[in-house]
Scaffold this active site. Structure first.
Site, PDB file in Angstrom:
ATOM      1  N   ASP A   1      39.276  12.450 -26.184  1.00  0.00           N
ATOM      2  CA  ASP A   1      38.698  12.005 -27.452  1.00  0.00           C
ATOM      3  C   ASP A   1      39.018  12.900 -28.652  1.00  0.00           C
ATOM      4  OD1 ASP A   1      37.025  10.181 -28.973  1.00  0.00           O
ATOM      5  OD2 ASP A   1      35.549  11.792 -29.049  1.00  0.00           O
TER       6      ASP A   1
ATOM      7  N   CYS B   1      41.922 -16.325 -26.372  1.00  0.00           N
ATOM      8  CA  CYS B   1      40.505 -15.956 -26.569  1.00  0.00           C
ATOM      9  C   CYS B   1      40.329 -15.211 -27.888  1.00  0.00           C
ATOM     10  CB  CYS B   1      40.066 -15.069 -25.399  1.00  0.00           C
ATOM     11  SG  CYS B   1      38.410 -14.382 -25.567  1.00  0.00           S
TER      12      CYS B   1
ATOM     13  N   CYS C   1      31.818  -9.942 -33.725  1.00  0.00           N
ATOM     14  CA  CYS C   1      31.667  -8.734 -34.548  1.00  0.00           C
ATOM     15  C   CYS C   1      30.729  -9.015 -35.730  1.00  0.00           C
ATOM     16  CB  CYS C   1      33.038  -8.291 -35.059  1.00  0.00           C
ATOM     17  SG  CYS C   1      32.926  -6.850 -36.127  1.00  0.00           S
TER      18      CYS C   1
ATOM     19  N   CYS D   1      31.608  -6.225 -29.525  1.00  0.00           N
ATOM     20  CA  CYS D   1      32.926  -6.790 -29.203  1.00  0.00           C
ATOM     21  C   CYS D   1      33.283  -6.569 -27.738  1.00  0.00           C
ATOM     22  CB  CYS D   1      34.009  -6.240 -30.127  1.00  0.00           C
ATOM     23  SG  CYS D   1      34.124  -4.453 -30.190  1.00  0.00           S
TER      24      CYS D   1
HETATM   25  C1  B12 Z   1      38.390   7.242 -34.490  1.00  0.00           C
HETATM   26  C2  B12 Z   1      37.781   6.599 -33.274  1.00  0.00           C
HETATM   27  C3  B12 Z   1      36.837   5.584 -33.485  1.00  0.00           C
HETATM   28  C4  B12 Z   1      36.615   4.938 -34.847  1.00  0.00           C
HETATM   29  C5  B12 Z   1      37.798   3.948 -35.127  1.00  0.00           C
HETATM   30  C6  B12 Z   1      38.068   3.005 -33.938  1.00  0.00           C
HETATM   31  C7  B12 Z   1      39.441   2.355 -33.903  1.00  0.00           C
HETATM   32  N1  B12 Z   1      39.487   1.179 -33.295  1.00  0.00           N
HETATM   33  O1  B12 Z   1      40.437   2.907 -34.388  1.00  0.00           O
HETATM   34  C8  B12 Z   1      35.221   4.286 -34.658  1.00  0.00           C
HETATM   35  C9  B12 Z   1      34.133   5.259 -35.090  1.00  0.00           C
HETATM   36  C10 B12 Z   1      35.008   2.977 -35.392  1.00  0.00           C
HETATM   37  C11 B12 Z   1      35.181   4.147 -33.148  1.00  0.00           C
HETATM   38  C12 B12 Z   1      34.380   3.233 -32.490  1.00  0.00           C
HETATM   39  C13 B12 Z   1      34.378   3.052 -31.119  1.00  0.00           C
HETATM   40  N2  B12 Z   1      34.958   3.853 -30.199  1.00  0.00           N
HETATM   41 CO1  B12 Z   1      36.135   5.265 -30.637  1.00  0.00          CO
HETATM   42  N3  B12 Z   1      37.553   6.592 -30.905  1.00  0.00           N
HETATM   43  C14 B12 Z   1      38.147   7.019 -31.980  1.00  0.00           C
HETATM   44  C15 B12 Z   1      39.247   8.030 -31.614  1.00  0.00           C
HETATM   45  C16 B12 Z   1      38.734   9.449 -31.876  1.00  0.00           C
HETATM   46  C17 B12 Z   1      40.589   7.830 -32.362  1.00  0.00           C
HETATM   47  C18 B12 Z   1      41.073   6.372 -32.401  1.00  0.00           C
HETATM   48  C19 B12 Z   1      42.249   6.145 -33.299  1.00  0.00           C
HETATM   49  O2  B12 Z   1      43.063   7.020 -33.494  1.00  0.00           O
HETATM   50  N4  B12 Z   1      42.348   4.928 -33.863  1.00  0.00           N
HETATM   51  C20 B12 Z   1      43.465   4.519 -34.689  1.00  0.00           C
HETATM   52  C21 B12 Z   1      44.126   3.257 -34.096  1.00  0.00           C
HETATM   53  C22 B12 Z   1      45.164   2.731 -35.089  1.00  0.00           C
HETATM   54  O3  B12 Z   1      44.829   3.615 -32.899  1.00  0.00           O
HETATM   55  P1  B12 Z   1      44.243   3.480 -31.393  1.00  0.00           P
HETATM   56  O4  B12 Z   1      43.140   2.517 -31.361  1.00  0.00           O
HETATM   57  O5  B12 Z   1      43.989   4.852 -30.879  1.00  0.00           O
HETATM   58  O6  B12 Z   1      45.525   2.945 -30.614  1.00  0.00           O
HETATM   59  C23 B12 Z   1      45.811   1.567 -30.499  1.00  0.00           C
HETATM   60  C24 B12 Z   1      46.333   0.923 -31.769  1.00  0.00           C
HETATM   61  O7  B12 Z   1      47.138   1.853 -32.443  1.00  0.00           O
HETATM   62  C25 B12 Z   1      47.114  -0.255 -31.189  1.00  0.00           C
HETATM   63  N5  B12 Z   1      48.346  -0.572 -31.911  1.00  0.00           N
HETATM   64  C26 B12 Z   1      49.370   0.230 -32.200  1.00  0.00           C
HETATM   65  N6  B12 Z   1      50.313  -0.465 -32.842  1.00  0.00           N
HETATM   66  C27 B12 Z   1      49.919  -1.723 -32.935  1.00  0.00           C
HETATM   67  C28 B12 Z   1      50.517  -2.844 -33.448  1.00  0.00           C
HETATM   68  C29 B12 Z   1      49.866  -4.082 -33.374  1.00  0.00           C
HETATM   69  C30 B12 Z   1      50.517  -5.267 -33.954  1.00  0.00           C
HETATM   70  C31 B12 Z   1      48.572  -4.187 -32.745  1.00  0.00           C
HETATM   71  C32 B12 Z   1      47.879  -5.481 -32.628  1.00  0.00           C
HETATM   72  C33 B12 Z   1      47.965  -3.018 -32.223  1.00  0.00           C
HETATM   73  C34 B12 Z   1      48.652  -1.816 -32.325  1.00  0.00           C
HETATM   74  O8  B12 Z   1      47.500   0.137 -29.867  1.00  0.00           O
HETATM   75  C35 B12 Z   1      46.931   1.376 -29.522  1.00  0.00           C
HETATM   76  C36 B12 Z   1      46.455   1.337 -28.081  1.00  0.00           C
HETATM   77  O9  B12 Z   1      45.430   0.409 -27.876  1.00  0.00           O
HETATM   78  C37 B12 Z   1      39.429   7.728 -30.078  1.00  0.00           C
HETATM   79  C38 B12 Z   1      39.802   8.951 -29.228  1.00  0.00           C
HETATM   80  C39 B12 Z   1      41.254   9.333 -29.400  1.00  0.00           C
HETATM   81  N7  B12 Z   1      41.505  10.599 -29.657  1.00  0.00           N
HETATM   82  O10 B12 Z   1      42.119   8.496 -29.291  1.00  0.00           O
HETATM   83  C40 B12 Z   1      38.060   7.124 -29.655  1.00  0.00           C
HETATM   84  C41 B12 Z   1      38.050   5.978 -28.661  1.00  0.00           C
HETATM   85  C42 B12 Z   1      39.114   4.994 -29.076  1.00  0.00           C
HETATM   86  N8  B12 Z   1      36.715   5.337 -28.836  1.00  0.00           N
HETATM   87  C43 B12 Z   1      36.232   4.858 -27.793  1.00  0.00           C
HETATM   88  C44 B12 Z   1      35.036   4.079 -27.760  1.00  0.00           C
HETATM   89  C45 B12 Z   1      34.380   3.883 -26.399  1.00  0.00           C
HETATM   90  C46 B12 Z   1      34.516   3.533 -28.947  1.00  0.00           C
HETATM   91  C47 B12 Z   1      33.383   2.494 -29.065  1.00  0.00           C
HETATM   92  C48 B12 Z   1      33.363   1.432 -27.982  1.00  0.00           C
HETATM   93  C49 B12 Z   1      32.047   3.263 -29.066  1.00  0.00           C
HETATM   94  C50 B12 Z   1      30.815   2.388 -29.307  1.00  0.00           C
HETATM   95  N9  B12 Z   1      30.277   1.752 -28.281  1.00  0.00           N
HETATM   96  O11 B12 Z   1      30.343   2.315 -30.414  1.00  0.00           O
HETATM   97  C51 B12 Z   1      33.671   1.889 -30.463  1.00  0.00           C
HETATM   98  C52 B12 Z   1      34.618   0.681 -30.388  1.00  0.00           C
HETATM   99  C53 B12 Z   1      35.073   0.174 -31.727  1.00  0.00           C
HETATM  100  C54 B12 Z   1      36.379  -0.586 -31.628  1.00  0.00           C
HETATM  101  N10 B12 Z   1      36.305  -1.912 -31.511  1.00  0.00           N
HETATM  102  O12 B12 Z   1      37.460   0.017 -31.622  1.00  0.00           O
HETATM  103  C55 B12 Z   1      37.105   5.099 -26.565  1.00  0.00           C
HETATM  104  C56 B12 Z   1      37.822   3.800 -26.144  1.00  0.00           C
HETATM  105  C57 B12 Z   1      37.825   3.494 -24.666  1.00  0.00           C
HETATM  106  C58 B12 Z   1      38.532   2.198 -24.375  1.00  0.00           C
HETATM  107  N11 B12 Z   1      38.265   1.644 -23.212  1.00  0.00           N
HETATM  108  O13 B12 Z   1      39.320   1.679 -25.143  1.00  0.00           O
HETATM  109  C59 B12 Z   1      38.050   6.254 -27.103  1.00  0.00           C
HETATM  110  C60 B12 Z   1      39.461   6.233 -26.521  1.00  0.00           C
HETATM  111  C61 B12 Z   1      37.361   7.584 -26.733  1.00  0.00           C
HETATM  112  C62 B12 Z   1      37.552   7.951 -25.251  1.00  0.00           C
HETATM  113  N12 B12 Z   1      38.250   9.035 -24.986  1.00  0.00           N
HETATM  114  O14 B12 Z   1      37.114   7.277 -24.346  1.00  0.00           O
HETATM  115  N13 B12 Z   1      36.058   5.006 -32.534  1.00  0.00           N
HETATM  116  S1  SF4 Z   2      39.319  -8.429 -26.057  1.00  0.00           S
HETATM  117 FE1  SF4 Z   2      38.597 -10.126 -27.291  1.00  0.00          FE
HETATM  118  S2  SF4 Z   2      40.231 -11.637 -27.217  1.00  0.00           S
HETATM  119 FE2  SF4 Z   2      40.607 -10.199 -25.543  1.00  0.00          FE
HETATM  120  S3  SF4 Z   2      39.613 -11.149 -23.775  1.00  0.00           S
HETATM  121 FE3  SF4 Z   2      38.118  -9.739 -24.695  1.00  0.00          FE
HETATM  122  S4  SF4 Z   2      36.922 -11.007 -26.123  1.00  0.00           S
HETATM  123 FE4  SF4 Z   2      38.760 -12.158 -25.578  1.00  0.00          FE
HETATM  124  S1  SF4 Z   3      32.075  -2.043 -32.405  1.00  0.00           S
HETATM  125 FE1  SF4 Z   3      33.216  -3.965 -32.318  1.00  0.00          FE
HETATM  126  S2  SF4 Z   3      31.683  -5.576 -32.714  1.00  0.00           S
HETATM  127 FE2  SF4 Z   3      30.768  -3.646 -33.330  1.00  0.00          FE
HETATM  128  S3  SF4 Z   3      31.212  -3.616 -35.522  1.00  0.00           S
HETATM  129 FE3  SF4 Z   3      32.833  -2.411 -34.492  1.00  0.00          FE
HETATM  130  S4  SF4 Z   3      34.470  -3.874 -34.161  1.00  0.00           S
HETATM  131 FE4  SF4 Z   3      32.645  -5.070 -34.666  1.00  0.00          FE
END
Ligand code: B12
Ligand code: SF4
Ligand code: SF4
Length: 377
Positions: A134, A191, A198, A243
């Protein structure tokens, strides 16, 4: 040494120390992630909790010269709360998201990675290893995706076929040329349940989040919560699971593999009113071991006030009045004033009018006005 055989031994060993899934990825640069991170930054869609250095985030070689592979691990966490205490009309409760149940997962995963490191070093004493969970530079999700742990869902989560998305992720960079696993094919299909579930529209499209609108992020901020979101966070004290609970791939998923991850129902679904006046010591004792306490008690207290307003719990007016009159922190006084306006009837007017005469903070005064407006209308 035969690396392939060692890799197989490592996989077997990982099962004996409480690692639920392990995968291997090459340590080559994460080019797609890089452009994604830059795009998110440009759009203002980041939370601010992401590590800042995008070069380091996407090039393992900069974190470990000579990096060859990354070992990704996943640990499944429980999703159902057994013996959950009931929330009643005057004894309302808030909720911690699942990722904050039990002992802080950073400790649990670091423990597993440390064991794995010891095992590797016993066989390969000169190996270079660097573990993170993380808080490290790497994107845990991008590594897990590349290592075949799961696919990247439209809700942004890594979803494993075995444990759904209720898994914590961690990894270890190594200078050992382990054979990479194959990524798993996307199984979201048509899906879109997560996007529809959200509460704030934070998932702007499949796989893309505007973290500034994400309730999980919002529950972790320390300032006033913009009014638009106060009615959206419901009774969430920390994090958001909407979500993930909406995701069909999580249906029936509830694994209790790790003693440390077992939630205490009274702690993860606590009574709201006592949180308003909790001392630092009590806070540390009760919530200190949860990952959800990392921002301290202020955001949780602010969220507890908002949760009481969500329930329109009129029995909380005395506690909210004490916060408004006595709390030294403007964010809590102001949020309490707003909540009194939301919950109270005309008899609450005098509370806010009295506070208006004494209050000096400009933002709190604005919240008192909002409260008065709600009571007058
Ligand atoms: C900052 C952060 C947050 C932020 C931003 C979340 C986000 N989605 O970016 C906030 C505070 C909102 C957050 C919330 C949550 N988080 Co958080 N968070 C992080 C952290 C520290 C960095 C994530 C990051 O860099 N995001 C930037 C995005 C751009 O990159 P990414 O999601 O890491 O990578 C994906 C995208 O880049 C995508 N991607 C890349 N290129 C492209 C191109 C296209 C076209 C598409 C579609 C996608 C795509 O693919 C990558 C792999 O999936 C990580 C730990 C870490 N060091 O990685 C934990 C982490 C992602 N969090 C985690 C968790 C559990 C959560 C929550 C569920 C907690 C909760 N219950 O509230 C929520 C979920 C929210 C959500 N829907 O994402 C877990 C995820 C576990 C899992 N099974 O995926 C992590 C990995 C921590 C851990 N070590 O377990 N988090
Ligand atoms: S991540 Fe979203 S779109 Fe993918 S299976 Fe789950 S609910 Fe459906
Ligand atoms: S954790 Fe998922 S459902 Fe909750 S606000 Fe963030 S993106 Fe939306």
């Amino acid at each position: 040494m035969d690396i392939l055989q060692f890799q197989q031994e490592l996989v077997e060993y990982s099962k004996t120390i409480g690692i639920d899934k392990i995968g291997f990825a090459s340590a080559s640069p994460f080019e797609e992630l890089k452009s994604r991170l830059l795009r998110q930054q440009e759009l203002g869609y980041q939370s601010g909790f992401e590590p800042k250095d995008i070069e380091k985030r996407t090039n393992p070689e900069l974190l470990m010269p000579g990096a060859k592979s990354i070992i990704a691990i996943a640990l499944a966490y429980p999703s159902k709360l057994k013996d959950a205490p009931r929330s009643t009309r005057t004894e309302r409760r808030g909720m911690f998201a699942r990722a904050s149940w039990g002992e802080d997962y950073h400790h649990v995963l670091r423990d597993r990675l440390q064991k794995l490191e010891s095992y590797i070093l016993e066989k390969l004493p000169d190996a270079k290893l660097q573990s993170m969970v993380d808080t490290g530079e790497l994107s845990d999700r991008a590594v897990a995706e590349r290592a075949g742990i799961g696919w990247s869902g439209k809700n942004c989560a890594i979803i494993t076929p075995e444990f759904g998305s209720y898994v914590y992720l961690g990894e270890m960079i190594t200078n050992i040329p382990f054979a990479p696993d194959t990524p798993i094919e996307d199984q979201c299909g048509s899906c879109r349940a997560c996007l529809d579930a959200c509460p704030t529209g934070a998932l702007v499209q499949g796989g893309q989040i505007n973290a500034q609108r994400c309730v999980s992020f919002l529950t972790q901020t320390k300032d006033f919560l913009p009014e638009e979101f106060r009615t959206k966070i419901g009774n969430r004290l920390y994090g958001c699971d909407s979500c993930q609970t909406a995701c069909p791939k999580n249906k029936g998923i509830d694994f209790h593999f790790h003693e440390e991850m077992e939630p205490n129902p009274e702690v993860v679904k606590p009574l709201l009113k006592p949180i308003l006046s909790i001392s630092n010591r009590e806070f540390k004792e009760t919530f200190g071991s949860l990952s959800g306490s990392w921002r301290g008690k202020k955001p949780l207290q602010r969220n507890a006030i908002i949760a009481l307003s969500h329930f329109k719990d009129i029995s909380a007016i005395p506690e909210l009045t004490t916060v408004l009159k006595e709390d030294p922190r403007p964010v809590l006084r102001g949020t309490a004033a707003w909540a009194i306006g939301k919950i109270g009837d005309k008899s609450a007017l005098s509370i806010l009018e009295e506070a208006r005469l004494k209050e000096k903070d400009e933002q709190v005064l604005q919240e008192i006005e909002k409260g008065l407006n709600m009571l007058n209308n």
